[in-house]
Design a protein around this motif. Sequence first.
Motif, short mmCIF file in Angstrom:
data_model
loop_
_atom_site.label_atom_id
_atom_site.label_comp_id
_atom_site.label_asym_id
_atom_site.label_seq_id
_atom_site.Cartn_x
_atom_site.Cartn_y
_atom_site.Cartn_z
N SER A 6 0.83 -1.21 0.00
CA SER A 6 0.00 0.00 0.00
C SER A 6 0.86 1.25 0.00
N ARG A 7 1.85 1.30 0.89
CA ARG A 7 2.63 2.54 1.00
C ARG A 7 3.57 2.73 -0.19
N THR B 50 1.22 3.55 -3.30
CA THR B 50 0.58 4.87 -3.21
C THR B 50 1.62 5.99 -3.32
N SER C 59 -3.39 10.50 -0.21
CA SER C 59 -3.16 9.17 -0.78
C SER C 59 -1.94 8.52 -0.13
N SER D 229 -2.90 7.44 3.34
CA SER D 229 -3.77 6.26 3.32
C SER D 229 -2.96 4.99 3.12
N GLY D 230 -1.88 5.06 2.34
CA GLY D 230 -1.05 3.90 2.14
C GLY D 230 -0.39 3.41 3.42
N ALA E 160 -3.22 1.93 5.67
CA ALA E 160 -3.71 0.65 5.16
C ALA E 160 -2.73 -0.47 5.48
N ASP E 161 -1.43 -0.24 5.25
CA ASP E 161 -0.44 -1.26 5.57
C ASP E 161 -0.41 -1.57 7.06
N ARG F 107 -9.40 -2.80 1.69
CA ARG F 107 -9.63 -2.28 0.34
C ARG F 107 -11.04 -1.69 0.20
N PHE G 52 -11.33 1.71 2.35
CA PHE G 52 -10.66 2.87 1.74
C PHE G 52 -11.32 3.28 0.43
N SER H 205 -5.50 3.56 -1.78
CA SER H 205 -5.19 2.32 -1.06
C SER H 205 -6.35 1.34 -1.09
#
Length: 510
Positions: free
Chosen positions: A200-201, A204, A347, A350-351, A354-355, A369, A372, A413
């Motif tokens: 994700s990171r 993104t 964005s 969010s990465g 999310a991770d 998923r 987000f 993400s």
Amino acid sequence: MPLPNGYSINSAQSDESEDSEPLIENDAVPPQCCSARLNLAVLMFFGFSVVYGLRVNLSVAMVAMVNSTDPKPAQNSSVFHACPMPPGMENASDTFPQPEGIPQYPWNSETQGWLLGAFFFGYLCTQIPGGYLSGHYGGKMFLGVGVLGTAALTLLTPLAAQLGSYWLFALRALEGFGEGVTFPAMMAMWARWAPPLERSRLMTLSGSGANFGAFLALPLTGYICQTLGWPAVFYICGGAGCLWAVVWFIFVSDDPRTDPRISKEERDYIINSIGPQGTGHGWSVPLVPMLLSVPLWAIIVTQMCSNWSYYTLLTSLPTYMNNIMHFDLKSNGFLSALPYLGAWLLSMLSGVVADLLIERRLLSVTTVRKLFTILGVLPPAAFLVAVSYAGCSHILTVTFLTLSTTVGGISASGVYINQIDIAPRYAGFLLGITNTFGTVPGVVAPIAAGYFTKDNTLAGWRKVFWVAAGINVGGALVYTIFGSGKIQPWAVTEEERDEAEKKRSRSISI
């Protein structure tokens, strides 16, 4: 690779475990700082900044390229000037004077809409072939050549415009043809480079270059148009793309296995964490199972719906700021860019979040998923509706537009990296498929906006925003119901199933 806590790094893809402990011990993961994978993400970030600069520069330059936003305005000036002119501009002309010798053209709003959408006609053609070939050979060459070719063609924009709108349409379509391979190539590279718990990171960060590029290019284009003339925009952007391509070809490798600059510790970590899914997919791909895959169609439909509003704003917002809000060209560029600054920052954030949620096993990949995606699609739709009722208020219009695009960055993400969750080995090819469908709004939305707004009325623009918002909501509902973050059965080979079963048996015996 089995870990001390009994889990495999690849188990990040499972949605079934309820364990809340981290999947990887901190001392088992090489640091990201100054790592080869982070350097790759940063270089991709700048690459996609250039890519989007090449894509959106025409949106602002168009205001300076035409000698009127409508060469035959309606006789009723109250219709043409939907909102009152700002103080001191009541008698100002809609024409933006250019330095001596710089041509301007009598293109009406419908012609402008076709020219703004031309890029996507070519962009549609190379997504799937680019994704397929990148998945087989690796993405370095395709991403580099895609940017280089687009940049070189951009240098010819002033000549094409001088020859006529048909020539410019053809050139923009060719630029899209070259750039179409870039995002699938990026996904194919990350399938080999991005550990599951960092996807994700890393993705993104690299993909956020698109929003940063839009943020940078829009105001700079306005400034350059008024100071140097609009042709300089295309010379500068094209030159930047060529320079980036040189750096890319020198320092980037397709695979961590062949990178001469990566440390052994990081190479082993990446290869072991991704496993056999981090290799090329060969010439054969499971086309029929892909076409019958519900999670894949959920991505396709949702990206199409979400991209409608994104491309509407990306290509038509400068026109709205000029025709309706009557901002001068420099202010137009800055205010059109402001939403993308927020989207870029959100964005990337969010990465990271999310991770973290996946790594700590707080939420499954599927839930992350979907969450987000919903947060990045539904609120922006509401803000678009709010824009349609903001009327002639400059403050409310800029605020709602900025919030809409900013919050939309959260979906980076979500659905936009879901291909690598459901089929890592085929991620580049799948992104080619989903992006091909997702690019259809890039063709249709500017044309539809030109049709709705041919009289430059608030009512016409209200239709533009309402349609975009409604399509957004439909996409979010589809993904919420049918989306998934699990590796699909058709993405796993028999050899991988046998190996996984052996590892599971050994783990149980231990």
